[in-house]
Scaffold this active site. Structure first.
Site, PDB file in Angstrom:
ATOM      1  N   HIS A  23      -8.328  -7.775 -13.102  1.00  0.00           N
ATOM      2  CA  HIS A  23      -8.804  -6.445 -13.542  1.00  0.00           C
ATOM      3  C   HIS A  23      -8.312  -5.399 -13.123  1.00  0.00           C
ATOM      4  O   HIS A  23      -8.770  -5.063 -14.933  1.00  0.00           O
ATOM      5  CB  HIS A  23     -10.491  -6.252 -12.580  1.00  0.00           C
ATOM      6  CG  HIS A  23     -11.197  -7.237 -12.361  1.00  0.00           C
ATOM      7  ND1 HIS A  23     -11.490  -7.418 -13.369  1.00  0.00           N
ATOM      8  CD2 HIS A  23     -12.493  -7.530 -11.240  1.00  0.00           C
ATOM      9  CE1 HIS A  23     -12.590  -8.338 -12.952  1.00  0.00           C
ATOM     10  NE2 HIS A  23     -12.802  -8.766 -11.564  1.00  0.00           N
ATOM     11  N   HIS A  80      -7.741 -11.869  -7.740  1.00  0.00           N
ATOM     12  CA  HIS A  80      -8.518 -11.774  -9.022  1.00  0.00           C
ATOM     13  C   HIS A  80      -8.575 -10.323  -8.763  1.00  0.00           C
ATOM     14  O   HIS A  80      -8.771 -10.169 -10.008  1.00  0.00           O
ATOM     15  CB  HIS A  80     -10.165 -11.852  -7.771  1.00  0.00           C
ATOM     16  CG  HIS A  80     -11.161 -11.460  -8.607  1.00  0.00           C
ATOM     17  ND1 HIS A  80     -12.100 -12.733  -9.609  1.00  0.00           N
ATOM     18  CD2 HIS A  80     -12.365 -11.020  -8.748  1.00  0.00           C
ATOM     19  CE1 HIS A  80     -12.834 -11.880  -9.991  1.00  0.00           C
ATOM     20  NE2 HIS A  80     -12.825 -10.569  -9.258  1.00  0.00           N
ATOM     21  N   GLU A  81      -8.516  -9.730  -8.265  1.00  0.00           N
ATOM     22  CA  GLU A  81      -9.219  -7.828  -8.270  1.00  0.00           C
ATOM     23  C   GLU A  81      -7.351  -7.468  -9.082  1.00  0.00           C
ATOM     24  O   GLU A  81      -7.459  -6.329  -9.971  1.00  0.00           O
ATOM     25  CB  GLU A  81      -8.471  -7.138  -7.039  1.00  0.00           C
ATOM     26  CG  GLU A  81      -9.976  -7.351  -6.138  1.00  0.00           C
ATOM     27  CD  GLU A  81     -11.905  -7.430  -6.581  1.00  0.00           C
ATOM     28  OE1 GLU A  81     -11.998  -6.851  -8.246  1.00  0.00           O
ATOM     29  OE2 GLU A  81     -12.449  -8.111  -6.550  1.00  0.00           O
ATOM     30  N   HIS A 137     -14.237 -10.736 -15.636  1.00  0.00           N
ATOM     31  CA  HIS A 137     -14.977 -11.762 -15.367  1.00  0.00           C
ATOM     32  C   HIS A 137     -14.912 -12.584 -16.150  1.00  0.00           C
ATOM     33  O   HIS A 137     -14.770 -12.548 -17.354  1.00  0.00           O
ATOM     34  CB  HIS A 137     -16.698 -11.506 -14.582  1.00  0.00           C
ATOM     35  CG  HIS A 137     -16.147 -10.682 -13.171  1.00  0.00           C
ATOM     36  ND1 HIS A 137     -17.314  -9.806 -12.730  1.00  0.00           N
ATOM     37  CD2 HIS A 137     -14.848 -11.191 -12.237  1.00  0.00           C
ATOM     38  CE1 HIS A 137     -16.833  -9.897 -11.936  1.00  0.00           C
ATOM     39  NE2 HIS A 137     -16.022  -9.802 -11.430  1.00  0.00           N
TER      40      HIS A 137
END
Lengths: 85, 444
Positions: free
Chosen positions: B128, B124-125, B134
């Site tokens: 980014h 997930h990170e 998101h």
């Protein structure tokens, strides 16, 4: 919706500000959030989180707010609460 | 999402785990690094991005395990709550940096639902870190809420939603079909080839022809992905960035570096190419280029590609000071620009310009302390920073400073001691040795 203590309400508002659903509080004027903006922010948060859009801090909403998550905002800060003049 | 998406202008991105979980009882450093590797690979498997682990402080993606307020405007809040964040691409110093809350109980392949699955959060990170924001899509890894483990890192496949979003930023990686949707045939029946991770070598048979690291001079030395590799004959030793030997036993070159000829009896020089971080091996008049530990198609090729004379090579290394590649042969050295792929004008020059270095080097490498190291015989020399002069106090012994040897120590089979003996930080127990296996226990 459950009746919230002022502390719970503050926590909820802080959460919404932190993740971009409400504009951050103005440290100079200390201006409060309007009820309309708060309802709108809660609905946006619920929509983003896949919850029913009630516009109030119900149990599902409070539960999702307690879920571990990423620190980054979901929407650019304050976008939900702003309007064109 | 309403947040504008940024993306990297470059396609080769470096990464480094700068700080590790304080409580490493659950996750060792190698496991953390491996999970970061696989979490980044999830994205580079489908988009034209290439991630390379590096040493030093200038990695694009600096990974930290930190807690509470850590001066980036996103303080952590103890167990639960916010668990991690990453900075979007851009020109800022912090762009790409990824932080995990060290107050969380980070786990991997945990048998129960406790703890925070590091691989799932890292995927997930890193989303980014390459520019994704998101999303509210229920299936997406980019939902802001922790959703539990996502399964085996070696087999994890991004949800289609996320693939589309990263393709919108960077396009589709060659050989990846963007038309395959969930439920369709799988893209490949075989799992992708992965960089080998340190193995448990406790049961590896000690080869009779394996050289003794404590009495050897080395054919080649290289810093690759922040680690040091010492090559001798058909074998090599590997040291972590903290200069810990991965194993006292040497590994066979051709078993790790897949694609070199099995009959290759040694290598002359090795270096990691700046820019694309591919690894170049030299032997005689030929060279091979590796992506990770797999040889690229079309190799070997002649070293004349570099503009080098047809006499072979003693040493090759990238000087951190200017990012240029230096080749040494006998009493001369050349300076090569790996970005422009040509030899700089005015070379070769006399190697005596490097004051204090001997001629006919074995090899050279740069290290994470910013210095360059030159190796010959059993000795090595250090040249700090951007200077071209050997530091006072050198040469020193390679075996003692790099390869965990004490004076007069040997670990050749013939020199095996008859009783339990401590060598460096390792205790050898010959009573437990049989059938060519040796039993050791590490004390640090």
């Amino acid at each position: 919706a459950p009746s919230l203590s002022s502390e719970q309400l503050d926590t909820g508002v802080d959460w919404l500000s932190k993740f971009g659903y409400l504009p951050p509080p103005d440290p100079v004027t200390g201006q409060l959030q309007t009820k309309e903006a708060l309802t709108k922010a809660i609905k946006a948060m619920q929509r983003f989180g896949g919850l029913k859009e009630t516009g109030v801090f119900d149990q599902a909403t409070l539960g999702l707010m307690k879920t571990p998550r990423c620190s980054l905002p979901d929407v650019s800060e304050g976008t939900v609460g702003r309007r064109k003049r | 999402s309403l947040i504008p998406q940024n993306k990297w202008n470059k396609r080769h991105l470096s990464w480094r785990v700068r700080t590790y979980p304080k409580d490493s009882a659950l996750l060792g450093r190698d496991t953390v690094r491996a999970l970061m590797y696989y979490a980044l690979k999830v994205w580079s498997d489908i988009a034209p991005l290439n991630f390379h682990e590096v040493a030093g402080s200038d990695a694009d993606i600096q990974i930290d395990f930190t807690k509470a307020d850590h001066d980036d405007g996103y303080p952590f809040d103890g167990p639960g709550g916010t668990v991690a964040h990453a900075f979007f691409p851009g020109e800022r110093f912090t762009a790409g940096d990824t932080h995990f809350d060290d107050d969380e109980a980070w786990t991997f392949r945990s048998p129960d639902s406790h703890g925070m699955d590091l691989f799932a959060v890292a995927v997930h990170e890193f989303g980014h870190a390459i520019g994704l924001v998101h999303t509210s899509a229920m299936e997406s890894i980019m939902r802001p809420y922790y959703q539990g483990p996502v399964g085996d890192p070696l087999k994890y496949d991004l949800p289609y939603e996320d693939k589309v979003r990263v393709w919108q930023l960077y396009g589709v990686r060659d050989s990846v079909s963007h038309t395959i949707r969930p439920g369709g045939p799988s893209q490949t029946a075989e799992p992708p080839v992965l960089l080998d991770l340190p193995e448990n070598r406790s049961n590896v048979l000690l080869a009779q022809d394996a050289p003794d690291r404590c009495s050897s001079h080395f054919d080649a030395v290289a810093q690759i992905r922040g680690e040091a590799f010492f090559f001798k004959g058909k074998y090599f030793w590997r040291l972590t960035r903290e200069k810990h030997l991965v194993s006292l036993r040497p590994a066979q070159i051709h078993r790790f570096w897949r694609g070199l000829p099995t009959n290759l009896d040694s290598v002359d020089a090795v270096y990691e190419r700046p820019g694309d971080h591919k690894i170049v091996f030299f032997k005689g008049l030929k060279y091979w280029v590796f992506k990770d530990n797999i040889v690229e198609e079309g190799y070997p090729r002649p070293i004349s590609d570099f503009g080098l004379p047809l006499e072979g090579l003693d040493a090759a290394f990238v000087w951190l000071h200017n990012g240029k590649t230096y080749f040494f042969k006998d009493n001369h050295y050349w300076r090569y620009d790996d970005h422009l792929r040509h030899m700089d004008l005015g070379y070769p020059k006399d190697s005596t310009l490097w004051k204090g270095l001997p001629p006919h080097l074995d090899d050279a490498m740069s290290w994470s302390d910013g210095s360059s190291y030159f190796f010959k015989g059993k000795d090595y020399w250090r040249v700090p920073g951007s200077g071209m002069e050997v530091e006072a106090g050198y040469p020193r012994l390679i075996a003692k400073d790099w390869l965990l040897c004490t004076e007069m120590q040997s670990d050749s089979p013939d020199a095996e001691p008859k009783s339990t003996e401590t060598r460096g930080n390792v205790q050898h127990h010959p009573d437990h040795a049989e059938n060519g296996y040796e039993v050791c226990s590490c004390t640090s």
